[in-house]
Design a protein around this motif. Structure first.
Motif: not given
Length: 319
Positions: A87-88, A91-92, A95, A123-124, A127, A134-135
């Motif tokens: 997930w992290e 998310a990264r 970004r 992932a959301r 984020y 929020s993404i």
């Protein structure tokens, strides 16, 4: 073998080239050396150090120095990504794609379409935890132009993942896609309401049936009918044939003229797909390009970075 020879081999191993021996061997030698040992090493390894003619001291070969920094960084990035929670990690990556702009938006499509609904939701959540945003809102605020609506819908989706199919809906979607492609401006298809709705909400099994129906009804592959719209093509491949998409991405990443974004995909794909579908990707790569994936990585990567990626691929193939 002297310690100088051993360390030189660490940089120029017989099989791996620069960074040829494992880091442990290199460290075991380096930490024991006194200044005179370091001086001897610099003087006796002309393949690494040049002699300054004016002041008579040894200096790193500039090209090699930059090369080593890059390779150490690639190995570090691969290890960090491998150990990070998925997930992290996603998310990264999202970004980073937003910060890099339109040339990296394909990564947003990849993340949104090759993950399961729960993985994308995770992932959301990551984020939000990492960035207090929020993404969805970041995509809406930072993406400009005709891609915005489509990308917001993709990263916001939570697709049905069951096996139930609706034949009437499949036929209807195929007809609507054909109407949109036939009557619409080929440069604006990514804004078409029906295309956006179908590609961002329908389940992957449903979409596979829709594209089959499209082919049977109109004797055309929908990918061919999309013209130059690469974003929609990548979406379809990520949703319905991810092994084809990832094989293409890997091939681009390992070309001599690859851009920075393309080069980074080598680490990303191997690390994120090893425990998912790497075996399928490797088989597709071999089929498309006539070279085993592990062999190709050995040809273009070096040292611990190469060994790490090859080991992950071989692990997946052994399953």
């Amino acid at each position: 073998m002297s310690s100088v020879d051993a360390l030189a081999k660490s940089f120029y191993g017989s099989h791996s080239g620069i960074l040829g021996v494992d880091e442990k061997s290199m460290l075991e030698i380096l930490v024991k050396w006194q200044p005179e040992h370091l001086s001897t090493f610099r003087n006796e390894t002309s393949c690494i150090f040049l002699k300054d003619e004016r002041f008579q001291f040894e200096i790193w070969e500039e090209i090699l120095l930059k090369f080593l920094k890059r390779e150490f960084m690639r190995f570090k990035d691969a290890v960090v990504q491998w150990t990070m929670h998925p997930w992290e990690r996603d998310a990264r990556m999202a970004r980073k794609a937003l910060k890099r702009g339109s040339q990296a938006y394909g990564l947003l499509i990849e993340l949104a379409c090759t993950r399961s609904s729960d993985e994308l939701l995770g992932a959301r959540r990551a984020y939000q935890s990492l960035y207090s945003e929020s993404i969805e809102e970041d995509v809406a605020c930072q993406v400009e132009g005709i891609q915005r609506q489509f990308l917001v819908a993709l990263v916001s989706s939570y697709r049905y993942e069951g096996s139930r199919k609706n034949d009437a809906a499949i036929e209807s979607d195929a007809q609507k896609l054909n109407k949109a492609v036939r009557n619409g401006d080929k440069t604006m298809l990514i804004k078409d309401e029906e295309i956006v709705r179908i590609l961002t909400t329908r389940s992957k099994p449903h979409l596979k049936e829709v594209f089959k129906c499209y082919y049977y009804d109109f004797d055309r592959d929908i990918v061919e009918d999309l013209g130059e719209e690469s974003g929609l093509k990548d979406t379809i491949y990520c949703l319905c044939a991810p092994q084809v998409y990832f094989s293409k991405i890997l091939d681009s990443a390992m070309k001599a003229n690859a851009t920075k974004n393309e080069q980074e995909a080598l680490t990303r794909v191997i690390v994120t797909r090893t425990d998912v579908d790497m075996k399928d990707i490797a088989e597709e790569y071999n089929k498309q390009y006539g070279t085993p994936l592990a062999k190709k990585i050995e040809d273009v990567a070096i040292g611990n970075y190469k060994d790490f990626l090859v080991t992950l691929v071989q692990r997946a193939l052994a399953k």
